[in-house]
Design a protein around this motif. Structure first.
Motif, PDB file in Angstrom:
ATOM      1  N   ALA A 158       5.928  -7.539 -32.520  1.00 37.24           N
ATOM      2  CA  ALA A 158       7.356  -7.862 -32.547  1.00 37.24           C
ATOM      3  C   ALA A 158       7.941  -7.629 -33.939  1.00 37.24           C
ATOM      4  N   LYS A 159       7.200  -7.998 -34.968  1.00 38.73           N
ATOM      5  CA  LYS A 159       7.673  -7.785 -36.332  1.00 38.73           C
ATOM      6  C   LYS A 159       7.784  -6.305 -36.648  1.00 38.73           C
ATOM      7  N   GLN A 160       6.808  -5.527 -36.172  1.00 39.35           N
ATOM      8  CA  GLN A 160       6.823  -4.091 -36.449  1.00 39.35           C
ATOM      9  C   GLN A 160       7.954  -3.392 -35.707  1.00 39.35           C
ATOM     10  N   LEU A 161       8.175  -3.764 -34.450  1.00 43.37           N
ATOM     11  CA  LEU A 161       9.166  -3.075 -33.626  1.00 43.37           C
ATOM     12  C   LEU A 161      10.593  -3.513 -33.911  1.00 43.37           C
ATOM     13  N   PHE A 162      10.767  -4.790 -34.225  1.00 38.80           N
ATOM     14  CA  PHE A 162      12.119  -5.318 -34.401  1.00 38.80           C
ATOM     15  C   PHE A 162      12.401  -5.802 -35.820  1.00 38.80           C
ATOM     16  N   GLY A 163      11.418  -6.413 -36.413  1.00 39.50           N
ATOM     17  CA  GLY A 163      11.629  -7.000 -37.733  1.00 39.50           C
ATOM     18  C   GLY A 163      11.995  -8.465 -37.638  1.00 39.50           C
ATOM     19  N   THR A 164      11.546  -9.237 -38.611  1.00 42.05           N
ATOM     20  CA  THR A 164      11.878 -10.647 -38.746  1.00 42.05           C
ATOM     21  C   THR A 164      12.153 -10.902 -40.227  1.00 42.05           C
ATOM     22  N   ASP A 165      12.563 -12.117 -40.548  1.00 43.94           N
ATOM     23  CA  ASP A 165      12.679 -12.477 -41.951  1.00 43.94           C
ATOM     24  C   ASP A 165      12.151 -13.889 -42.145  1.00 43.94           C
ATOM     25  N   SER A 166      12.316 -14.434 -43.337  1.00 42.18           N
ATOM     26  CA  SER A 166      11.741 -15.749 -43.643  1.00 42.18           C
ATOM     27  C   SER A 166      12.378 -16.865 -42.827  1.00 42.18           C
ATOM     28  N   GLN A 167      13.550 -16.605 -42.244  1.00 40.56           N
ATOM     29  CA  GLN A 167      14.251 -17.625 -41.469  1.00 40.56           C
ATOM     30  C   GLN A 167      13.953 -17.538 -39.976  1.00 40.56           C
ATOM     31  N   THR A 168      13.181 -16.547 -39.548  1.00 33.92           N
ATOM     32  CA  THR A 168      12.894 -16.385 -38.123  1.00 33.92           C
ATOM     33  C   THR A 168      12.030 -17.539 -37.615  1.00 33.92           C
ATOM     34  N   GLU A 169      12.532 -18.226 -36.619  1.00 33.06           N
ATOM     35  CA  GLU A 169      11.812 -19.348 -36.022  1.00 33.06           C
ATOM     36  C   GLU A 169      10.862 -18.818 -34.948  1.00 33.06           C
ATOM     37  N   ILE A 170       9.574 -19.203 -35.033  1.00 30.16           N
ATOM     38  CA  ILE A 170       8.571 -18.741 -34.065  1.00 30.16           C
ATOM     39  C   ILE A 170       7.860 -19.968 -33.496  1.00 30.16           C
ATOM     40  N   THR A 171       8.186 -20.300 -32.255  1.00 25.73           N
ATOM     41  CA  THR A 171       7.733 -21.538 -31.621  1.00 25.73           C
ATOM     42  C   THR A 171       6.664 -21.265 -30.575  1.00 25.73           C
ATOM     43  N   LEU A 172       5.726 -22.185 -30.453  1.00 25.81           N
ATOM     44  CA  LEU A 172       4.745 -22.143 -29.377  1.00 25.81           C
ATOM     45  C   LEU A 172       4.677 -23.508 -28.718  1.00 25.81           C
ATOM     46  N   GLU A 173       4.741 -23.536 -27.383  1.00 22.96           N
ATOM     47  CA  GLU A 173       4.568 -24.772 -26.632  1.00 22.96           C
ATOM     48  C   GLU A 173       3.086 -25.097 -26.521  1.00 22.96           C
ATOM     49  N   LEU A 207       1.874  -7.411 -22.234  1.00 21.82           N
ATOM     50  CA  LEU A 207       2.941  -7.911 -23.107  1.00 21.82           C
ATOM     51  C   LEU A 207       3.327  -6.868 -24.158  1.00 21.82           C
ATOM     52  N   LEU A 208       2.324  -6.231 -24.753  1.00 23.78           N
ATOM     53  CA  LEU A 208       2.602  -5.241 -25.801  1.00 23.78           C
ATOM     54  C   LEU A 208       3.283  -4.006 -25.219  1.00 23.78           C
ATOM     55  N   GLN A 209       2.861  -3.598 -24.030  1.00 27.21           N
ATOM     56  CA  GLN A 209       3.511  -2.461 -23.365  1.00 27.21           C
ATOM     57  C   GLN A 209       4.980  -2.771 -23.089  1.00 27.21           C
ATOM     58  N   GLU A 210       5.213  -3.961 -22.579  1.00 20.25           N
ATOM     59  CA  GLU A 210       6.580  -4.341 -22.236  1.00 20.25           C
ATOM     60  C   GLU A 210       7.436  -4.471 -23.490  1.00 20.25           C
ATOM     61  N   LEU A 211       6.855  -5.021 -24.538  1.00 20.82           N
ATOM     62  CA  LEU A 211       7.593  -5.167 -25.804  1.00 20.82           C
ATOM     63  C   LEU A 211       8.012  -3.804 -26.339  1.00 20.82           C
ATOM     64  N   GLY A 212       7.122  -2.841 -26.258  1.00 18.48           N
ATOM     65  CA  GLY A 212       7.447  -1.486 -26.693  1.00 18.48           C
ATOM     66  C   GLY A 212       8.570  -0.870 -25.882  1.00 18.48           C
ATOM     67  N   HIS A 213       8.577  -1.148 -24.587  1.00 17.09           N
ATOM     68  CA  HIS A 213       9.641  -0.647 -23.721  1.00 17.09           C
ATOM     69  C   HIS A 213      11.004  -1.176 -24.166  1.00 17.09           C
ATOM     70  N   TRP A 214      11.097  -2.471 -24.390  1.00 15.53           N
ATOM     71  CA  TRP A 214      12.390  -3.060 -24.742  1.00 15.53           C
ATOM     72  C   TRP A 214      12.833  -2.686 -26.146  1.00 15.53           C
ATOM     73  N   ALA A 215      11.887  -2.364 -27.021  1.00 14.57           N
ATOM     74  CA  ALA A 215      12.257  -1.946 -28.383  1.00 14.57           C
ATOM     75  C   ALA A 215      13.042  -0.643 -28.376  1.00 14.57           C
ATOM     76  N   GLU A 216      12.876   0.160 -27.317  1.00 10.02           N
ATOM     77  CA  GLU A 216      13.595   1.427 -27.206  1.00 10.02           C
ATOM     78  C   GLU A 216      14.883   1.311 -26.414  1.00 10.02           C
ATOM     79  N   HIS A 217      15.166   0.135 -25.884  1.00  9.29           N
ATOM     80  CA  HIS A 217      16.377  -0.032 -25.080  1.00  9.29           C
ATOM     81  C   HIS A 217      17.614   0.000 -25.991  1.00  9.29           C
ATOM     82  N   PRO A 218      18.675   0.710 -25.607  1.00  7.91           N
ATOM     83  CA  PRO A 218      19.863   0.826 -26.466  1.00  7.91           C
ATOM     84  C   PRO A 218      20.470  -0.513 -26.883  1.00  7.91           C
ATOM     85  N   ALA A 219      20.368  -1.529 -26.030  1.00 12.10           N
ATOM     86  CA  ALA A 219      20.963  -2.828 -26.369  1.00 12.10           C
ATOM     87  C   ALA A 219      20.164  -3.587 -27.413  1.00 12.10           C
TER      88      ALA A 219
END
Length: 390
Positions: free
Chosen positions: A88-103, A45-57
């Motif tokens: 995710a917070k380090q690579l992209f950033g979040t704020d106090s309004q970011t919703e983080i859900t777990l099923e 998961l962490l490897q994949e997250l790092g990959h997408w953090a570098e994607h231009p989109a």
């Protein structure tokens, strides 16, 4: 023509595919593993997250929401959830309004685990209750009973969660309207912030579909299922819940922002086995992908190659516009004509005149200066109406 706007909301979906038991109606990408390889899965998961953090989109965009789905995410150790959120917070950033859900599955819930998820950064919990009728729970092959579901909710409250959703299912075999409303009223006594109510469907390629083909399950007929739908909306409205989507109801200001982002056609990253993602392209279309579904193959690919894409496709602006309209019509507010015009450079009412006119004449939907939306009469035909624009 639309231009790519990197300031629009970005969502992150994290798929946890492991389950204790695969229920016969389930068509999600879930896999029974008695000892899930959590360390390797976290690494992937962490490897994949790092990959997408570098994607231009996606590079430089802040996350508006994160959603851990499954499978059974509440089987995962809190350390895995914490590691993904921190990265995710380090690579992209979040704020106090970011919703983080777990099923969470009531059958795998415990107080210590809930406390760990809260400390990891989860601020919204979605509990898969499905029913509070033990007969129905046994038929669904759930690994919890009614008392355990209620206890799981109470443990979540004790752990500090003040934004809890529960999932319920109606249209079950031999279920009467009275039985369904009894479950709904029991659920309302818990006072959740959000309730999702889904009608059981027999999905292809499930164990239930195979059994149903051999001997049809005694499911409610269309008239009874429709009565259940309308009664659900009536009772939840009376209890103060807003129907912001066909199957989803919330207290004011507490809708699931992550799922609402899907219906509003936001960009999202999907990581994990079988997860999917999409982004808007500069010419107004979209590109989307889906990951390898088998956990072991997914982990091998993600760890060694950083991405784990199984397939991808690009839609033209016309194809994307149809898909965006299809999704938006699920929302009670309907399709926002101004936002659609800004996104695609076309007016939805004019562009889809031929497709929508028959439904308009039958009073299944309304078109105003601001929106295109289903009427109450159109709700049961939502899929057919939405599919007409694809």
């Amino acid at each position: 023509m639309s231009t790519l706007n990197l300031s629009t909301p970005l969502r992150l979906y994290v798929h946890i595919p492991f389950c204790v038991h695969k229920c016969h109606y389930c068509d999600f990408n879930s896999h029974v593993r008695h000892e899930p390889p959590w360390q390797s899965y976290q690494q992937a998961l962490l490897q994949e997250l790092g990959h997408w953090a570098e994607h231009p989109a996606f590079r430089g965009r802040k996350l508006a929401s994160v959603f851990f789905g499954g499978g059974t995410p509440s089987l995962a150790p809190a350390s895995l959830i914490a590691a993904v959120i921190a990265e995710a917070k380090q690579l992209f950033g979040t704020d106090s309004q970011t919703e983080i859900t777990l099923e969470s599955n009531p059958g795998s819930a415990d107080a210590e685990r809930f406390m760990g998820y809260r400390q990891a950064g989860i601020n919204r919990l979605s509990i898969g209750v499905q029913s509070l009728d033990n007969t129905m729970l046994r038929w669904l092959e759930r690994i919890h009973n009614s008392d355990e579901a209620i206890h799981a909710f109470q443990m979540a409250r004790t752990a500090g969660f003040d934004n809890i959703s529960i999932d319920l299912m109606f249209g079950l075999p031999e279920q009467t309207l009275e039985h369904w409303l009894e479950t709904l009223h029991m659920a309302l006594k818990l006072k959740p912030e959000h309730i999702s109510c889904y009608q059981l469907t027999v999905e292809a390629h499930t164990a239930l579909a195979a059994r149903h083909a051999q001997q049809a399950c005694p499911l409610p007929d269309d008239a009874l299922a429709l009565a259940m739908l309308y009664a659900t909306r009536e009772h939840l409205a009376r209890a103060g819940y807003l129907a912001y989507e066909i199957s989803n109801f919330s207290r004011p200001q507490l809708k699931c922002r992550h799922n609402d982002g899907y219906w509003q056609y936001d960009d999202y990253i999907g990581i994990g086995a079988g997860a999917a993602g999409k982004w808007n392209t500069s010419d107004g279309g979209i590109t989307r992908y889906s990951n390898i579904r088998t956990p072991e193959r997914y982990m091998e690919r993600a760890i060694n190659h950083t991405d784990a894409i199984n397939s991808s496709e690009t839609l033209t602006i016309d194809e994307a516009a149809g898909e965006a309209c299809w999704l938006a019509l699920r929302r009670s507010e309907g399709l926002d004509r101004r936002a659609f015009r800004e996104r695609f450079g076309i007016d939805a009412a004019s562009h889809f005149t031929d497709e929508l006119e028959p439904w308009l004449q039958q009073q299944m939907l309304t078109i105003s200066d601001d929106a295109i939306a289903l009427t109450q009469a159109g709700l049961p035909l939502a899929d057919s109406i939405a599919a007409s624009v694809l």
